[in-house]
Motif scaffolding. Sequence first.
Motif, mmCIF file in Angstrom:
data_model
loop_
_atom_site.group_PDB
_atom_site.id
_atom_site.type_symbol
_atom_site.label_atom_id
_atom_site.label_comp_id
_atom_site.label_asym_id
_atom_site.label_seq_id
_atom_site.Cartn_x
_atom_site.Cartn_y
_atom_site.Cartn_z
ATOM 1 N N ASN A 46 -1.526 -16.459 66.695
ATOM 2 C CA ASN A 46 -0.367 -15.935 65.997
ATOM 3 C C ASN A 46 -0.818 -14.940 64.928
ATOM 4 O OD1 ASN A 46 1.974 -15.474 64.644
ATOM 5 N ND2 ASN A 46 2.176 -17.547 63.813
ATOM 6 N N TRP A 47 -0.718 -13.682 65.277
ATOM 7 C CA TRP A 47 -1.186 -12.648 64.342
ATOM 8 C C TRP A 47 -0.435 -12.711 63.019
ATOM 9 C CZ3 TRP A 47 -5.485 -9.931 64.554
ATOM 10 C CH2 TRP A 47 -6.101 -9.718 65.789
ATOM 11 N N ASN A 48 0.798 -13.181 63.070
ATOM 12 C CA ASN A 48 1.581 -13.195 61.841
ATOM 13 C C ASN A 48 1.098 -14.213 60.811
ATOM 14 O OD1 ASN A 48 3.360 -11.088 61.902
ATOM 15 N ND2 ASN A 48 4.706 -12.156 63.346
ATOM 16 N N SER A 49 0.204 -15.105 61.228
ATOM 17 C CA SER A 49 -0.305 -16.052 60.234
ATOM 18 C C SER A 49 -1.609 -15.560 59.596
ATOM 19 C CB SER A 49 -0.510 -17.433 60.872
ATOM 20 O OG SER A 49 -1.493 -17.325 61.869
ATOM 21 N N VAL A 50 -2.114 -14.432 60.070
ATOM 22 C CA VAL A 50 -3.391 -13.933 59.545
ATOM 23 C C VAL A 50 -3.164 -13.206 58.215
ATOM 24 C CG1 VAL A 50 -5.435 -12.566 60.039
ATOM 25 C CG2 VAL A 50 -4.157 -13.595 61.922
ATOM 26 N N ARG A 51 -3.887 -13.673 57.176
ATOM 27 C CA ARG A 51 -3.736 -13.007 55.883
ATOM 28 C C ARG A 51 -4.916 -12.090 55.573
ATOM 29 N NH1 ARG A 51 -1.086 -18.009 54.230
ATOM 30 N NH2 ARG A 51 -3.011 -18.796 53.338
ATOM 31 N N ARG A 52 -6.094 -12.535 55.954
ATOM 32 C CA ARG A 52 -7.251 -11.649 55.787
ATOM 33 C C ARG A 52 -8.117 -11.768 57.040
ATOM 34 N NH1 ARG A 52 -7.365 -13.652 50.148
ATOM 35 N NH2 ARG A 52 -6.191 -12.092 49.002
ATOM 36 N N PHE A 99 -8.377 -6.066 55.835
ATOM 37 C CA PHE A 99 -9.017 -5.978 57.151
ATOM 38 C C PHE A 99 -10.368 -5.297 56.961
ATOM 39 C CE2 PHE A 99 -8.647 -3.998 61.676
ATOM 40 C CZ PHE A 99 -9.426 -5.025 62.182
ATOM 41 N N LEU A 100 -11.425 -6.079 57.136
ATOM 42 C CA LEU A 100 -12.776 -5.548 56.931
ATOM 43 C C LEU A 100 -13.444 -5.358 58.290
ATOM 44 C CD1 LEU A 100 -14.040 -7.784 53.967
ATOM 45 C CD2 LEU A 100 -12.553 -5.778 53.928
ATOM 46 N N MET A 101 -13.850 -4.166 58.545
ATOM 47 C CA MET A 101 -14.390 -3.854 59.871
ATOM 48 C C MET A 101 -15.555 -2.886 59.715
ATOM 49 S SD MET A 101 -12.919 -4.364 63.089
ATOM 50 C CE MET A 101 -13.942 -4.085 64.512
ATOM 51 N N GLN A 102 -16.216 -2.937 58.548
ATOM 52 C CA GLN A 102 -17.278 -1.969 58.298
ATOM 53 C C GLN A 102 -18.587 -2.353 59.000
ATOM 54 O OE1 GLN A 102 -15.936 -4.095 56.115
ATOM 55 N NE2 GLN A 102 -17.204 -4.454 54.319
ATOM 56 N N PRO A 126 2.505 -4.082 57.452
ATOM 57 C CA PRO A 126 3.150 -3.501 56.269
ATOM 58 C C PRO A 126 2.548 -3.938 54.942
ATOM 59 C CG PRO A 126 4.515 -5.226 57.222
ATOM 60 C CD PRO A 126 3.396 -4.991 58.191
ATOM 61 N N LYS A 127 1.774 -5.034 54.948
ATOM 62 C CA LYS A 127 1.222 -5.481 53.665
ATOM 63 C C LYS A 127 -0.261 -5.149 53.501
ATOM 64 C CE LYS A 127 4.294 -9.404 52.876
ATOM 65 N NZ LYS A 127 4.346 -10.869 52.827
ATOM 66 N N LEU A 128 -0.814 -4.439 54.456
ATOM 67 C CA LEU A 128 -2.255 -4.191 54.394
ATOM 68 C C LEU A 128 -2.613 -3.331 53.181
ATOM 69 C CD1 LEU A 128 -4.810 -4.915 56.027
ATOM 70 C CD2 LEU A 128 -4.739 -2.611 56.942
ATOM 71 N N GLN A 129 -3.443 -3.904 52.301
ATOM 72 C CA GLN A 129 -3.830 -3.189 51.085
ATOM 73 C C GLN A 129 -5.265 -2.694 51.139
ATOM 74 O OE1 GLN A 129 -2.401 -6.510 48.574
ATOM 75 N NE2 GLN A 129 -1.450 -4.937 47.314
ATOM 76 N N VAL A 130 -6.111 -3.471 51.830
ATOM 77 C CA VAL A 130 -7.531 -3.130 51.864
ATOM 78 C C VAL A 130 -7.969 -2.902 53.307
ATOM 79 C CG1 VAL A 130 -9.849 -4.055 51.495
ATOM 80 C CG2 VAL A 130 -8.093 -4.377 49.741
#
Length: 409
Positions: free
Chosen positions: A321-327, A350-353, A369-373
Motif C-alpha cells: 500500500n503505497w499510501n502508507s509509505v511516509r519515508r 524519498f532518498l535515491m542517491q 503531493p506531500k513530498l518535501q525531500v
Amino acid sequence: MLDKAWKHLMKDGVGIMGMYGMGGVGKTTLLMQINNKFSEERCGFDFVIWVVVSKELHVEKIQDEIAQKVGLDGEKWEKKKKSQKTIDLYNFLKKKRFVLFLDDIWEKVDLTEIGVPFPAPENRCKVVFTTRKRWTKNIRTRSRDPQLAKDIARKCGGLPLALNVIGETMSCKKTVEEWRHAINVLTSYATEFSGMEDKILPLLKYSYDNLKGEDVKSCLLYCALFPEDYLISKEIIDYLICEDIINGSDGIERAENKGYEIIGDLVRASLLMEEDGREVVRMHDVVREMALWIASELGREKEAFIVHAGVGLNEIPKVKNWNSVRRMSLMKNKIRNLAGSPECLELTAFLMQRGELVNISSEFFKSMPKLQVLDLSFNEHLTKVPDGVSDLVSLQYLNLSDYRYPSSP
Ligand SMILES: Nc1ncnc2c1ncn2[C@@H]1O[C@H](COP(=O)(O)OP(=O)(O)O)[C@@H](O)[C@H]1O
Ligand SMILES: [Mg+2]
C-alpha cells in the motif's frame, strides 16, 4: 574471550567458526579484534576479507565486496552476471589461502553460491561468522546505588550496547525514586514486548522515549534511512530543515546550529557514535533496527518507512500500500528505472542517491503531493532533470548534484 576465540580458530582442523549472540552483545567488536590480529600477524594468509552481511542477504553484493577486497573488481567485473562472478571468484580463491569474516548473518549463507571454496584442512582457509541468537552474559555496570544499578544491569541482560545506552539515559537521573521508576518502566516494557525475538529493542526504546524533544526523536529515526554502517554527514540537517522538523524560519544558520545540537544530543545519549575528528556520525546496527521498529509504529505499520539502502537491489521493492509509505530510502542500489505512477499521498521523503538510475518516467512523481525531500544526487547516468519533478507541489529539498548534464549547444 579474544584469546579463547583465537586459539580455537587457529587449530588446524577448524575451518569454520561461528559466534552466536543477540544484538548488542559484542560480536562485531570481537570479530574486529580477531580481524585486527590477522592484520598484524598475517599468519601465512594471502587475504583477510571482511564482509558485512546484514539482514537482507544479497549474494551479488557479497561477491562484489569480496572481489573488491581481492582486486578482481573493475568495469569488466561489473558487467558479469552473478553466475560468472561465482566461477571467477572460485577460480581465484581456490589457489589462495584466505580468511573470510562475515559479520551479522541472518539467513543461511551458501558459500558455494558466492564462489567461496569450502574451508577444509587441505586448503587451510577459514571462515568466521557472527549471527544473532538469544544468549545472555553477565557484565557489571557502573553504580550509583549498587543494588539499583544491579537491577538496571539485569534488565539490560548484561548487553554492553544496552548498558551503554541506558547508562547514559540514567546518568541524568539523580534520585533513588527516578531510578526505581526506570526499573518499573523497563520491567513493563519487557512484559509488553515479551513476544519479540530481539530483547534488546524494547530496552533501547526506553532511551529513545527519554530523549528530550520530538525533533531529536525524529532525527534518530531519520538516521535509519541510511544504509547500515554508513557515515552520516551534515546533509541530514538539510533534510530535517526542509521537512520542518527543525524550524528554519529564523534563518539558515540558526537552523543548522540547532541541527548540530540535536546530533550532539544523540551522541551524548550513545544512540549515535561520533567518528574521531570527522564531521560524521554512525548508527549501531541494532540502534538502527530499533529506530526502524519505532518508525513502523512498533511493527504495526510495516510500510511507513521503506528502507532498502545499500543492499544491491536491481528493482524497486514490492509495496502493498503505497499510501502508507511516509519515508522511503532506496539509496545506494542498482535500480536503473523508476516506472509507473505510485499513489503516495503520505510520502514526505524519498532518498535515491548514489545509485545507477537511468530513467525516471514522467508520471512517477505525479501523486506525491506531500513530498518535501527528494535526493537523486550521485546517479551519474541520469542525464536530465526528471520531467515529473515540477508536479511536486510541496518540494523543499531537491538534490540533483553530480549529474552528467548534457553539454549545452
Ligand atoms: N567486552 C565489552 N565490554 C564493554 N563494551 C563492549 C564489549 N564488547 C562490545 N562492547 C560495546 O558494546 C556495543 C555493542 O557491541 P557490538 O560488537 O557492536 O555488538 P553486536 O555486534 O553483538 O551487536 C558497542 O558499543 C561496543 O563498543
Ligand atoms: Mg554487530
